[in-house]
Each structure stands twice: as structure tokens, then as C-alpha cells.
Scaffold this active site. Structure first.
Site: not given
Ligand code: PAF
Length: 298
Positions: A38, A44-45, A69, A159
Site C-alpha cells: 500500500m 520491511g517492504h 480493507q 501481518d
């Protein structure tokens, strides 16, 4: 041997563009990796992207803040958006294409199809706190996989319940896509990196260290022989409450369906959600796999 792109990533704006790009890559005998995001890209990405670039001949990263979402009172409008910095990161990482659709392109008027994540996986924990969230995640991820036809798609372990949802949908819908779950990336203070960390004030950021340290305390008890799931969850809950965090849930769960266990085992995960002021953060440790998430200097 995969070759990172040295060019600016090709910009794709519609699902048809994405399908054409992917089909051309596959027709040329190139494997395709996809990293759905997003945006507001962080370390992290970057870890997901680096892994995708290492594993695949061609990599596409999607950047789309998915309204489906977010609940009506959630942070869709203020979710961080940083397109220029995101595209610069993709170029630096050697990504070949960026898929950046509009809401109207992804959800044209007249859309009638939805997805329902059934059972405890869809309804418990994150699913209970954020009704409809996983149906929205499942819809957008399915649309991305259908249009992008990747060989592999990459998601972050932080997640954890989302990862379980995505693994199920990839299998249930016979996508043939390999779902690769990559380890959580943590800042030096132990806090898992998240786009929502930017919401924290400096004082809240210090308070947020209680999240990794609560999980570290529970892992310490697990490693010392504690197997009672309620005792482990209570350790985390008390640690968070003592630091002034508002606990949403803490649970010891099976990794595949997120049902809660009574006796903790090496394949289980401790998952939590807690609020600091207006910011809601989640975290997870995998018993028997992760090392305790303590930051340096915590
Ligand atoms: O994890 C995220 O950033 C999102 O939930 C995802 C998988 C990109 C779907 O919108």
C-alpha cells in the site's frame, strides 16, 4: 540468474497493463515476482522486494491503498502516501515495473463480486477487531494475482493473520502462485517496521517498545519451559498494560487457521494488537522459529 533492472521501473496503471507486462515477461521465459504493497515503503517492504529481485527474473511492485480493507472509522484518508519516495526506492532496488492503479480502475462502478474468508481465520482476532478487513484484503490480492499472474508473491510475517489468509486463498482458488512469507523487519529499538509507525509521537514511540519487549518476555518464559498458553498471553497482556498500552487482543494461535491453543507448541505464534494513543499496532513472534524481538538498548 535474475538481473535487477538498472532502469526506472515501467509504470503500469490498469490491470490490463499489468497482465500484458506479465504475459510478455512469461512468454520471454522470465519468471515473475510480485510484491503487493500500500506504498509508504519502508525497510520491511525493501526486504520483500530484495527477496523478490533475488528469486525472480522480473519483479513488479503494486502500490495501492486499498479502500476495501479499511473500516468506516479507520485511517484510509490519512494513511501515509509517498509516491515519489516509493518510486525512487523501487528504482534503487532494481524493480522492473510498478503497478499504481486508481481506486476507480480497481473497483469500477458495477462491481458485484466479493470474497468471504470463512471460519475463525476471517472472524477472530484481527477479523473481529476489523470486520470485513480480510474480505477486502482477499479481494484486492486476488485481483492482483489474477491480473499479474506472478510465479511468486511476497508478504511480511508481521501481518501474520493476513499471511494465513493469503496462503489459503492462493491454494483455495487454484492460483498456482507460490506465496513467500518473509521475516519481520525490526528497527533498532525492536519495534516491527510499519507504515503506521509514523503516526507515533516521540513519547509514544518510546512507549511502543513495550510491544517487542512483551513478546520477548513471553518467549523467555516459553524457552524456560512454560507451555500454558493463557500464562504466556497474560505475560504479554500485563507487560503492555503496565506500559500504558490499550490491549486489543493477545493470543497463542496455530499458524494455519489462527485457532487458539491451550498448550503452546513450536509451530504456534503469539499475536497481539494494542493501541498507543490513536495508533493501533500489531506484532507476532513464532515460537521455536524467531529469536526474541528485543531491540538494542531496550
Ligand atoms: O499488507 C498490505 O500492505 C496490504 O494488506 C496488501 C497485502 C498490499 C493488500 O492491500
Amino acid at each position: 540468474m535474475p538481473t535487477p533492472s538498472t532502469d526506472t521501473p515501467e509504470l503500469l496503471s490498469t490491470p490490463d497493463d499489468l497482465r500484458r507486462w506479465s504475459t510478455a515477461s512469461r512468454t520471454a521465459g522470465r519468471s515473475v515476482g510480485m510484491v503487493p504493497t500500500m506504498g509508504a515503503l519502508h525497510a520491511g517492504h525493501r526486504a520483500l522486494i530484495d527477496r523478490a529481485v533475488a528469486d525472480n527474473d522480473r519483479v513488479v511492485v503494486s502500490i495501492f491503498v486499498n479502500p476495501a480493507q479499511f473500516g468506516p472509522t479507520e485511517d484510509f484518508a490519512r494513511y501515509p502516501r509517498n509516491m515519489d519516495a516509493d518510486l525512487a526506492m523501487l528504482a534503487a532496488a532494481g524493480v522492473h515495473a510498478a503497478f499504481v492503479p486508481t481506486v476507480e480502475t480497481m473497483y469500477p462502478a458495477g462491481l458485484v463480486t466479493g470474497l468471504d474468508i470463512a471460519g475463525p481465520l476471517g472472524a477472530r482476532l484481527e477479523g473481529a477487531s476489523r470486520p470485513g478487513h480480510f474480505n477486502g484484503v482477499a479481494l484486492v490480492v486476488t485481483k492482483l494475482l489474477v491480473a499479474g499472474i506472478p510465479d511468486r508473491a511476497y508478504f511480511g510475517q508481521k501481518d501474520a493473520q493476513q499471511c494465513a489468509v493469503v496462503c489459503h486463498l492462493a491454494r483455495d482458488l487454484d492460483t498456482g502462485v507460490e506465496i513467500v512469507v518473509c521475516p519481520t523487519v525490526r528497527d533498532t529499538d525492536g519495534l516491527a517496521v510499519s507504515s503506521r509507525n509514523v503516526y507515533l509521537s516521540p513519547e509514544e514511540r518510546v512507549q511502543a517498545r513495550a510491544i517487542p519487549s512483551s513478546l520477548a518476555e513471553a518467549m523467555g518464559r516459553y524457552e524456560a519451559g512454560e507451555r500454558d498458553a493463557t500464562a504466556l498471553a497474560t505475560t504479554v497482556r500485563s507487560h503492555l498494560a503496565n506500559a500504558g498500552l490499550d490491549v486489543d487482543y493477545v493470543a497463542v494461535v496455530r499458524a494455519d487457521d489462527f485457532t487458539e491453543v491451550e498448550k503452546a507448541a513450536p509451530t504456534n505464534q503469539i499475536v497481539l494488537a494494542a493501541r498507543i494513543g490513536n495508533t493501533r499496532l500489531i506484532d507476532v513472534v513464532r515460537l521455536g522459529v524467531d529469536t526474541a524481538p528485543v531491540g538494542r538498548g531496550v
